[in-house]
Design an enzyme around this catalytic site. Structure first.
Site, short mmCIF file in Angstrom:
data_model
loop_
_atom_site.label_atom_id
_atom_site.label_comp_id
_atom_site.label_asym_id
_atom_site.label_seq_id
_atom_site.Cartn_x
_atom_site.Cartn_y
_atom_site.Cartn_z
N THR A 169 0.78 -1.32 0.03
CA THR A 169 -0.01 -0.06 -0.01
C THR A 169 0.92 1.12 0.04
O THR A 169 2.12 1.19 -0.21
CB THR A 169 -0.76 0.08 1.11
OG1 THR A 169 -0.04 0.36 2.27
CG2 THR A 169 -1.63 -1.30 1.29
N CYS A 170 0.38 2.35 0.31
CA CYS A 170 1.16 3.63 0.19
C CYS A 170 1.99 3.74 1.30
O CYS A 170 2.98 4.52 1.46
CB CYS A 170 0.12 4.86 0.04
SG CYS A 170 -1.07 5.28 1.31
N HIS A 182 -0.60 -9.79 13.63
CA HIS A 182 -0.21 -8.60 12.73
C HIS A 182 -1.31 -8.09 11.57
O HIS A 182 -1.70 -7.05 11.57
CB HIS A 182 1.20 -8.59 12.36
CG HIS A 182 1.61 -7.52 11.23
ND1 HIS A 182 1.78 -6.37 11.90
CD2 HIS A 182 1.66 -7.36 10.12
CE1 HIS A 182 2.21 -5.42 10.72
NE2 HIS A 182 2.15 -6.17 9.69
N GLN A 215 -10.04 1.60 4.02
CA GLN A 215 -9.56 1.17 2.56
C GLN A 215 -8.63 0.07 2.62
O GLN A 215 -8.23 -0.82 1.66
CB GLN A 215 -8.85 2.37 2.08
CG GLN A 215 -9.57 3.56 1.67
CD GLN A 215 -8.84 4.71 1.61
OE1 GLN A 215 -8.52 5.73 2.48
NE2 GLN A 215 -8.29 4.89 0.46
N ALA A 241 -6.58 7.41 -11.98
CA ALA A 241 -8.13 7.16 -12.08
C ALA A 241 -8.33 5.85 -11.28
O ALA A 241 -9.30 4.99 -11.57
CB ALA A 241 -8.81 7.07 -13.43
N SER A 287 -8.28 3.34 -7.44
CA SER A 287 -9.19 3.32 -6.26
C SER A 287 -8.95 4.48 -5.43
O SER A 287 -10.07 5.20 -4.93
CB SER A 287 -8.94 2.00 -5.54
OG SER A 287 -7.63 1.97 -5.32
N MET A 288 -7.79 4.90 -5.25
CA MET A 288 -7.64 5.94 -4.46
C MET A 288 -8.12 7.37 -5.12
O MET A 288 -8.60 7.94 -4.31
CB MET A 288 -5.92 6.16 -3.71
CG MET A 288 -5.78 7.15 -2.64
SD MET A 288 -6.34 6.61 -1.01
CE MET A 288 -5.05 5.55 -0.65
#
Length: 589
Positions: A49-50, A99, A116, A193, A195-196
């Site tokens: 993820t980010c 975790h 998210q 464009a 999901s985020m």
């Protein structure tokens, strides 16, 4: 179970390292393929993820698994292993399950409670299933993690503890104010464009922006997102799509820009942003410290050389002959804590030079008193003896550890007021889409992943977080028990298969000894023998399943195989048959 996770996140690594270690979709696929091809791992999944990159695997050896997974992460991220290792964390077996369940509930997110992450976990599982790198363990684990995350959101108020990263980012752009009031009437540019970006566009539309322009490398996807925004029942926003080549021109019209692409390089440079705001930046307010009457050196500005932060008085560093330039000392006699912060990391020789200067100045104490050289916020005169004692104590520390450790961060420096921004930028990409140098541009406010990490560090935790933690603990215990019980099932099945074979053999031998036995009596004898065997095996097999479900119960399967001399290949065949059946029933996530 031999579940192992090796990874790094915003909690273990600075954003600069996360940015360099980020993996695009193709790199994640290659990492999965190389992991399952490695000797210690039989299954693998990547959660990227980010703000996190984690590699999950079913391994047969712990230390070899940690070494292999760490090496693979370093190779595919492009960050050297020696540099990456200090930021990696490792979780094994139940700790690894705990975790992932915590991650699924949003407890480990940058914004606690955001939902998210559930979609990202689902995507991670789907990718592993498509590549056939997820076997029974990781399929069960990730699907259970999704259920635990949904349970946490439905049974608790964890959603109140946090929000989406998009909403949190917009709140930071609005400086904590009402997002709807801040966004109302603004023109927005959304770059990307995915999901985020889609979530950002929808959030901006609900917040009341007047227009949303969507730019994407694949123009069709930008058009689809713009169409969805226009057709939304809960919004009344004008939306249109543009190609990526139009971003510089659209940036000159936009009030707020959100960027989240998969680009490996910068999408917006500092030069392009500066060009977009040129001519739009308002003049700085009076006293703002930038080219106005209140600027340093101006008629109404502070005198040159005045202490930072507006403190009055002088410091040791301002006295004649002092070899050091210490910060202003506020309200503490002797060598203050802030003074210690100012000389943190100073070499012993430099410290001794300063101590000698203070000691030599003791005889001139009357001269200092007469001159009225006082510390900031302190009445009275400088006491050289107090400084000498304090510096002697610091010198002892230097003799032990080599340099002075910093007691606390220096007092924050008061920055000059900047003009109100005319362009707001939110960068949610990892690696970053927008040049970090944009932070220094006047008339621009940039919030990126690093800014969000700093802002979220002190965010308050909701009371519901404790309830979610209890849910996670209960689910981890239940998952472990089910996994351990499932581990012994093939052994129990093999035992009952062996018993059935023994019964069949004895009935066949009985037929040879009593060839005239009629079918009715043969069936009755067969049923009787089977009942005897079932009754003898019932209590041990039920009990061994109960014992195996407890921590440390894995050894009962080995004991059962040894006591009944079960063929290991028979047990393995049952396991393969069960796994094949489970895979057919499971289907895609």
């Amino acid at each position: 179970m031999s579940l192992l996770v090796v990874g790094l996140s915003h909690r273990s690594a600075p954003v600069s390292v996360l940015e360099r270690a980020a993996l695009n979709a193709d790199e994640q696929v290659k990492l999965l393929q190389d992991t399952v091809a490695a000797e210690p791992a039989t299954e693998a999944a990547v959660l990227a993820t980010c703000n996190r990159i984690e590699l999950y695997a079913d391994v047969d050896k712990f230390h070899a698994g940690v070494a292999e997974l760490s090496t693979l992460l370093a190779q595919h991220s492009g960050v050297g292993l020696e540099e990456l290792t200090p930021y990696l964390y490792v979780h094994y077996e139940d700790r690894a399950v705990h975790h992932l369940f915590s991650v699924a509930c949003g407890l480990d997110s940058m914004v606690v409670g955001e939902g998210q992450i559930l979609g990202q976990i689902k995507d991670s599982l789907a990718r592993a299933q498509e590549l056939h790198s997820a076997g029974r363990l990781l399929n069960d684990l990730f699907q259970q993690a999704l259920r635990v995350g949904k349970r946490a959101h439905s049974e608790t108020g964890i959603d109140r503890a946090g929000q989406s990263l998009v909403t949190f980012g917009l709140e930071q752009l609005a400086r904590g104010g009402d997002v709807q009031q801040w966004a109302r009437g603004k023109k927005a540019l959304v770059i990307g464009a995915g999901s985020m970006s889609s979530l950002a566009a929808a959030t901006l539309a609900r917040a009341g922006v007047a227009e949303i322009v969507v730019a994407n490398r694949t123009f069709d996807r930008a058009e689809r997102l713009a169409q969805i925004l226009m057709e939304g029942d809960d919004t009344d926003v004008a939306a249109r799509a543009v190609p990526m080549e139009s971003v510089p021109a659209e940036l000159t019209r936009a009030d707020v820009t959100v960027s989240c692409t998969g680009a490996t390089g910068l999408v917006l440079t500092a030069e392009s942003v500066a060009w977009a705001v040129e001519g739009r930046t308002p003049a700085p307010a009076a006293g703002s410290g930038e080219d106005g009457p209140g600027a340093p050196g101006g008629e109404s500005g502070p005198a040159a050389g005045a202490p930072r932060g507006g403190a009055s008085g002088t410091s040791l560093g301002s006295e004649d002959g002092c070899p050091l330039d210490l910060s202003a000392v506020q309200g503490t006699a002797g060598f203050s804590v802030l003074g210690e912060a100012a000389v943190a990391g100073m070499a012993a020789a430099d410290l001794e030079q300063h101590a000698a200067w203070v000691d030599n100045g003791s005889a001139g104490g009357d001269r200092r008193a007469a001159g009225g050289t006082a510390r900031a916020g302190q009445t009275g005169t400088l006491d050289p003896a107090a400084d000498t004692d304090a510096i002697a104590a610091l010198a002892a520390t230097v003799a032990t550890v080599g340099r002075i450790p910093e007691r606390r961060r220096p007092e924050p420096v008061e920055e000059p007021q900047r003009p109100e921004p005319v362009l707001f930028l939110l960068d949610l990409a990892m690696p970053r889409d927008i040049d970090a140098a944009v932070h220094r541009l006047a008339g621009v406010r940039l919030v990126d992943i690093e800014s969000l990490a700093d802002a979220s560090a002190g965010a308050p935790m909701a009371a519901d977080v404790d309830q979610v933690r209890r849910i996670v603990s209960d689910e981890v215990a239940a998952f472990g028990a089910a996994l351990r019980a499932a581990h012994i099932t093939p052994t129990v099945v093999a035992l009952r298969t062996m018993a059935a074979d023994v019964v069949a053999g004895e009935i066949a031998r009985l037929d040879g000894r009593l060839p005239g036995l009629d079918d009715k009596h043969r069936a009755e004898i067969t049923q009787t023998v089977r009942r005897v065997v079932d009754k003898l095996l019932h209590a041990p097999t039920v009990r061994v399943k109960q014992l195996a479900a407890e921590p440390g119960g894995a050894g009962y399967a080995d004991a059962l195989r040894t006591l009944f001399d079960l063929d290991p290949e028979t047990v393995a065949a049952v396991s393969r048959a069960e796994e094949s059946t489970t895979e057919k029933d499971r289907g895609p996530a």
